[in-house]
Design a protein around this motif. Sequence first.
Motif, PDB file in Angstrom:
ATOM      1  N   PRO A   4       0.808  -1.232   0.000  1.00 41.97           N
ATOM      2  CA  PRO A   4       0.000   0.000   0.000  1.00 41.97           C
ATOM      3  C   PRO A   4       0.839   1.279   0.000  1.00 41.97           C
ATOM      4  O   PRO A   4       0.485   2.267  -0.654  1.00 41.97           O
ATOM      5  CB  PRO A   4      -0.832  -0.118   1.284  1.00 41.97           C
ATOM      6  N   ILE A   5       1.953   1.254   0.684  1.00 35.23           N
ATOM      7  CA  ILE A   5       2.853   2.415   0.698  1.00 35.23           C
ATOM      8  C   ILE A   5       3.434   2.628  -0.696  1.00 35.23           C
ATOM      9  O   ILE A   5       3.469   3.756  -1.205  1.00 35.23           O
ATOM     10  CB  ILE A   5       3.970   2.226   1.745  1.00 35.23           C
ATOM     11  N   ILE A   6       3.853   1.547  -1.315  1.00 29.88           N
ATOM     12  CA  ILE A   6       4.420   1.633  -2.664  1.00 29.88           C
ATOM     13  C   ILE A   6       3.371   2.139  -3.643  1.00 29.88           C
ATOM     14  O   ILE A   6       3.669   2.976  -4.511  1.00 29.88           O
ATOM     15  CB  ILE A   6       4.993   0.268  -3.108  1.00 29.88           C
ATOM     16  N   LEU A   7       2.141   1.670  -3.513  1.00 31.06           N
ATOM     17  CA  LEU A   7       1.068   2.119  -4.415  1.00 31.06           C
ATOM     18  C   LEU A   7       0.825   3.621  -4.283  1.00 31.06           C
ATOM     19  O   LEU A   7       0.588   4.308  -5.284  1.00 31.06           O
ATOM     20  CB  LEU A   7      -0.212   1.330  -4.147  1.00 31.06           C
ATOM     21  N   LYS A   8       0.901   4.158  -3.076  1.00 29.00           N
ATOM     22  CA  LYS A   8       0.759   5.607  -2.881  1.00 29.00           C
ATOM     23  C   LYS A   8       1.910   6.356  -3.555  1.00 29.00           C
ATOM     24  O   LYS A   8       1.713   7.399  -4.180  1.00 29.00           O
ATOM     25  CB  LYS A   8       0.714   5.950  -1.394  1.00 29.00           C
ATOM     26  N   LEU A   9       3.109   5.819  -3.428  1.00 32.19           N
ATOM     27  CA  LEU A   9       4.270   6.447  -4.067  1.00 32.19           C
ATOM     28  C   LEU A   9       4.151   6.403  -5.588  1.00 32.19           C
ATOM     29  O   LEU A   9       4.522   7.362  -6.277  1.00 32.19           O
ATOM     30  CB  LEU A   9       5.558   5.770  -3.604  1.00 32.19           C
ATOM     31  N   LEU A  10       3.635   5.307  -6.114  1.00 34.41           N
ATOM     32  CA  LEU A  10       3.433   5.205  -7.561  1.00 34.41           C
ATOM     33  C   LEU A  10       2.411   6.226  -8.051  1.00 34.41           C
ATOM     34  O   LEU A  10       2.597   6.835  -9.110  1.00 34.41           O
ATOM     35  CB  LEU A  10       2.998   3.791  -7.950  1.00 34.41           C
TER      36      LEU A  10
END
Length: 174
Positions: A4-10
């Motif tokens: 989920p953190i990576i998806l926000k960064l993407l």
Amino acid sequence: MLKPIILKLLAREERKLGASLDYVRHILRTSLRAFFKFGKVLPLSEYRRVLPVDAHFTARLVATRDEDCGSCVQIEVNLARKAGMSAALLKSVLAQQPDDLPLDLANVYQFAQAVVEARDDEDLRQKMRERYGEEGLVELALAMAVCRLFPVVKRTLGYAKSCSLVEVSIDGAA
């Protein structure tokens, strides 16, 4: 928890680039390990130390255009504008009109075109060395090579199925 953190960064990166990163999400969903390996390429894709902005992005645009006809070229245009390349220069590169470029950039354009067409042009290579030094020649090689990776990955995964119109804004935003 990490995804989920990576998806926000993407999502934030998509806004910055002005294009979809769905193919990166695909990699993330499929293999976290592959995603992190792929991510190691990103610092190389941003590397520029001695090349002027215009030379760097002229080479990248020629190489990307050879691999892609849409979103990857648009990303390069957006990055070039944010880095300060003029809309007029970008339009000349995209229109494949190197004669409309200043001589140094026309030489970069023609050299990059020779590289993507697998033509060995020692005269143009020597001009690159004379103008930008050996380190600049290395930067040209890395810039052209790495920007071709993204369209190939997208096409392989099925995320580059159609061409799109590339837009060059006057104010730097896509």
